[in-house]
Design an enzyme around this catalytic site. Structure first.
Site, mmCIF file in Angstrom:
data_model
loop_
_atom_site.group_PDB
_atom_site.id
_atom_site.type_symbol
_atom_site.label_atom_id
_atom_site.label_comp_id
_atom_site.label_asym_id
_atom_site.label_seq_id
_atom_site.Cartn_x
_atom_site.Cartn_y
_atom_site.Cartn_z
ATOM 1 N N GLU A 197 0.855 -1.259 -0.052
ATOM 2 C CA GLU A 197 -0.098 0.069 -0.007
ATOM 3 C C GLU A 197 1.151 1.260 0.087
ATOM 4 O O GLU A 197 1.799 1.374 0.821
ATOM 5 C CB GLU A 197 -0.995 0.080 1.102
ATOM 6 C CG GLU A 197 -1.848 1.341 1.213
ATOM 7 C CD GLU A 197 -2.585 1.359 2.348
ATOM 8 O OE1 GLU A 197 -3.638 0.596 2.591
ATOM 9 O OE2 GLU A 197 -2.403 2.020 3.528
ATOM 10 N N TYR A 231 -6.668 7.098 0.059
ATOM 11 C CA TYR A 231 -7.469 8.215 -0.098
ATOM 12 C C TYR A 231 -6.938 8.945 1.280
ATOM 13 O O TYR A 231 -6.705 8.099 2.240
ATOM 14 C CB TYR A 231 -8.893 7.984 0.161
ATOM 15 C CG TYR A 231 -9.608 8.483 -1.151
ATOM 16 C CD1 TYR A 231 -9.017 8.142 -2.376
ATOM 17 C CD2 TYR A 231 -10.930 8.842 -1.110
ATOM 18 C CE1 TYR A 231 -9.758 8.292 -3.476
ATOM 19 C CE2 TYR A 231 -11.801 9.032 -1.976
ATOM 20 C CZ TYR A 231 -11.122 8.928 -3.404
ATOM 21 O OH TYR A 231 -11.863 9.036 -4.670
ATOM 22 N N GLY A 281 -14.377 4.975 4.522
ATOM 23 C CA GLY A 281 -13.841 6.258 4.792
ATOM 24 C C GLY A 281 -13.677 6.850 6.112
ATOM 25 O O GLY A 281 -14.831 6.573 6.733
ATOM 26 N N ASP A 282 -12.568 7.590 6.253
ATOM 27 C CA ASP A 282 -12.584 8.354 7.726
ATOM 28 C C ASP A 282 -13.291 9.822 7.456
ATOM 29 O O ASP A 282 -13.472 10.228 6.157
ATOM 30 C CB ASP A 282 -11.021 8.472 7.969
ATOM 31 C CG ASP A 282 -10.413 7.291 8.487
ATOM 32 O OD1 ASP A 282 -11.014 6.407 8.747
ATOM 33 O OD2 ASP A 282 -9.346 7.280 8.029
ATOM 34 N N TYR A 327 -11.543 -5.665 10.076
ATOM 35 C CA TYR A 327 -10.860 -5.605 11.367
ATOM 36 C C TYR A 327 -10.548 -6.811 12.493
ATOM 37 O O TYR A 327 -11.344 -7.416 12.783
ATOM 38 C CB TYR A 327 -11.615 -4.419 12.114
ATOM 39 C CG TYR A 327 -11.353 -3.066 11.806
ATOM 40 C CD1 TYR A 327 -10.440 -2.406 12.684
ATOM 41 C CD2 TYR A 327 -11.515 -2.386 10.563
ATOM 42 C CE1 TYR A 327 -10.097 -0.931 12.395
ATOM 43 C CE2 TYR A 327 -11.528 -1.129 10.454
ATOM 44 C CZ TYR A 327 -10.749 -0.427 11.153
ATOM 45 O OH TYR A 327 -10.385 0.848 10.869
ATOM 46 N N HIS A 362 -13.476 -2.943 15.749
ATOM 47 C CA HIS A 362 -13.498 -1.349 15.207
ATOM 48 C C HIS A 362 -13.870 -0.465 16.123
ATOM 49 O O HIS A 362 -14.733 -0.731 16.959
ATOM 50 C CB HIS A 362 -14.438 -1.283 14.060
ATOM 51 C CG HIS A 362 -14.331 -0.146 13.187
ATOM 52 N ND1 HIS A 362 -14.901 1.022 13.703
ATOM 53 C CD2 HIS A 362 -13.852 -0.068 12.141
ATOM 54 C CE1 HIS A 362 -14.662 1.898 12.649
ATOM 55 N NE2 HIS A 362 -14.027 1.549 11.747
ATOM 56 N N LYS A 365 -20.559 -7.136 3.463
ATOM 57 C CA LYS A 365 -19.658 -6.731 2.138
ATOM 58 C C LYS A 365 -19.165 -7.465 1.200
ATOM 59 O O LYS A 365 -19.382 -7.316 -0.073
ATOM 60 C CB LYS A 365 -18.348 -5.910 2.757
ATOM 61 C CG LYS A 365 -18.704 -4.688 3.683
ATOM 62 C CD LYS A 365 -17.521 -3.746 4.014
ATOM 63 C CE LYS A 365 -16.557 -4.236 5.000
ATOM 64 N NZ LYS A 365 -15.652 -3.536 5.580
ATOM 65 N N PHE A 414 -1.111 5.508 15.914
ATOM 66 C CA PHE A 414 -1.990 5.074 14.732
ATOM 67 C C PHE A 414 -2.920 3.787 15.371
ATOM 68 O O PHE A 414 -3.909 3.537 15.111
ATOM 69 C CB PHE A 414 -1.177 4.520 13.566
ATOM 70 C CG PHE A 414 -1.820 4.270 12.368
ATOM 71 C CD1 PHE A 414 -3.294 4.449 12.277
ATOM 72 C CD2 PHE A 414 -1.080 3.530 11.288
ATOM 73 C CE1 PHE A 414 -3.771 4.085 11.116
ATOM 74 C CE2 PHE A 414 -1.838 3.155 10.066
ATOM 75 C CZ PHE A 414 -3.262 3.462 10.108
ATOM 76 N N HIS A 474 0.053 -8.406 2.979
ATOM 77 C CA HIS A 474 -0.136 -7.022 2.449
ATOM 78 C C HIS A 474 0.539 -6.001 3.202
ATOM 79 O O HIS A 474 0.266 -6.076 4.211
ATOM 80 C CB HIS A 474 -1.647 -6.573 2.330
ATOM 81 C CG HIS A 474 -1.986 -5.391 1.596
ATOM 82 N ND1 HIS A 474 -1.831 -4.917 0.364
ATOM 83 C CD2 HIS A 474 -2.286 -4.244 2.223
ATOM 84 C CE1 HIS A 474 -2.225 -3.702 -0.036
ATOM 85 N NE2 HIS A 474 -2.736 -3.098 1.205
ATOM 86 N N ARG A 514 7.604 4.343 2.682
ATOM 87 C CA ARG A 514 9.317 4.212 3.313
ATOM 88 C C ARG A 514 9.766 2.742 2.926
ATOM 89 O O ARG A 514 9.041 1.757 3.544
ATOM 90 C CB ARG A 514 9.238 4.533 4.500
ATOM 91 C CG ARG A 514 9.218 5.791 4.437
ATOM 92 C CD ARG A 514 9.403 6.596 5.940
ATOM 93 N NE ARG A 514 9.284 7.862 6.264
ATOM 94 C CZ ARG A 514 10.065 9.152 5.957
ATOM 95 N NH1 ARG A 514 11.175 8.796 5.271
ATOM 96 N NH2 ARG A 514 9.661 10.181 5.975
#
Length: 288
Positions: free
Chosen positions: A9, A41, A100-101, A139, A143, A159, A210, A259, A265
Site C-alpha cells: 500500500e 485516500y 472512509g474516515d 478488522y 473496530h 460486504k 495510529f 499485504h 518508505r
C-alpha cells in the site's frame, strides 16, 4: 517455508518531495513482483485527485496491477461512480472500497445527503457495473465504532455478499489475533480470502498513535523492546525482526499472501520481504 505472494500500500504525494518518495518506493518494491499495489485516500477524501493521478501514473509506467482506494466520504453517488468509471477507462479494474474516515474537524462519519450511506452500498453499486474486482477492509480486532467483534464480522459478511472478492485486514502485531479472526469469519460463513495487513514499524511514536486510533493492541514485549532499542539505536533492526517473525508465524499457519503498509518508505518492507524469500526475480537473457 513456502514463499508468500505480497502486495503493497502506498499513499499519494502531497508535495514534490512526496512525489520523489513515492516513485522511489514504487521502484524499490516493483522488482519483488507484487500481486497488486494499492493507493489510499486521505482522511475525508482529501487526496481524491492526487490518488487518481498516482493510480493512473503507476498503472501506466510500472506495469503493476494497481488497486485504487474509493470511499463514500463527501461525494454524491454520481461523483463517486464517475471516479470509478475514470479508473475503468484508464484500465484500472481493482478497487479497494471503503466507507472512509470522517473529514478532519468532524467527530464521526456522516453520509453525504446524495452519497452512499455505507461501504456495503458502494460495493453493491460497483459490483453492479461488472467492471471491477472489489477488495474491502476488515478488522481483526474490534473496530473502534463497533459494538463488538461479532458485529464487525457480520458487517464484513455483508460486504462480501454485496460483491467484494477479498478482504484486507487492519494491521496487528500477533499472529494469533489474525488466526482467531480468520476462524471466526469461516464460522460466520465468509469464504472469501482474507489477507493480513502488516505494518513494519518505521516510526515507533507514530505507530503507537495510529494503533490507538484504530484499536490495535500493541503487546508489552514490543513496547519494552522499543524502549531498549531507542536507547541503543537499534530500532530498525528490531522493527525488521518483529515484522519478519510475525510474517513467518502467519505463513506457518497457512497464510499465502501478505499485504504491507509501506508508508511510502520501502526499505523496511523490502528487507522483511527478502528475509521471507521474496526477492527480485532474475530474468535470464537469451544470448544465442
Amino acid at each position: 517455508m513456502p514463499t508468500p505472494s505480497v502486495s503493497f500500500e502506498f499513499f499519494p504525494p502531497k508535495s514534490l518531495e512526496g512525489s520523489f518518495r513515492l516513485w522511489d518506493c514504487v521502484n524499490t518494491l516493483a522488482p519483488l513482483e507484487p500481486n497488486f499495489v494499492s493507493v489510499t485516500y486521505g482522511a475525508g477524501g482529501a487526496t481524491r485527485k492526487l490518488t487518481h493521478e498516482a493510480v493512473s501514473t503507476i498503472h501506466k509506467t510500472s506495469g503493476l496491477n494497481v488497486a485504487a482506494h474509493l470511499t463514500c466520504v463527501d461525494a454524491t453517488k454520481t461523483e463517486t461512480l464517475a471516479i470509478a468509471q475514470s479508473y475503468a477507462d484508464a484500465g484500472v479494474r481493482d478497487i479497494v472500497a471503503l466507507r472512509g474516515d470522517a473529514p478532519q474537524g468532524t467527530a464521526k462519519f456522516t453520509p453525504h445527503p446524495e452519497g452512499f450511506a455505507s461501504s456495503v452500498d458502494l460495493i453493491a453499486a460497483l459490483a453492479e457495473t461488472g467492471r471491477f474486482n472489489i477488495r474491502v477492509g476488515a478488522y481483526p480486532e474490534k473496530h473502534p465504532e463497533a459494538v463488538d467483534q461479532a458485529a464487525d464480522i457480520a458487517f464484513l459478511k455483508r460486504k462480501i455478499d454485496a460483491g467484494a472478492s477479498t478482504a484486507i485486514t487492519q494491521f496487528f502485531f500477533e499472529a494469533e489475533t489474525f488466526f482467531r479472526f480468520r476462524d471466526a469469519c469461516v464460522k460466520a460463513g465468509i469464504d472469501a480470502p482474507i489477507i493480513p495487513g502488516i505494518l513494519p514499524i518505521e516510526n515507533w511514536a507514530g505507530t503507537q498513535k495510529f494503533a490507538a486510533r484504530c484499536g490495535t493492541h500493541i503487546p508489552q514485549v514490543i513496547c519494552d523492546g522499543f524502549a531498549h532499542a531507542t536507547r541503543d539505536g537499534t530500532t530498525e533492526l528490531l522493527a525488521t525482526a518483529i515484522a519478519t517473525e510475525l510474517c513467518d508465524d502467519l505463513i506457518t499457519g497457512g497464510v499465502e499472501h501478505l499485504h504491507f503498509y509501506t508508508l511510502n518508505r520501502p526499505e523496511l518492507t523490502r528487507d522483511v520481504c527478502h528475509a521471507l524469500g521474496v526477492t527480485p526475480k532474475v530474468r535470464l537473457q537469451n544470448v544465442a
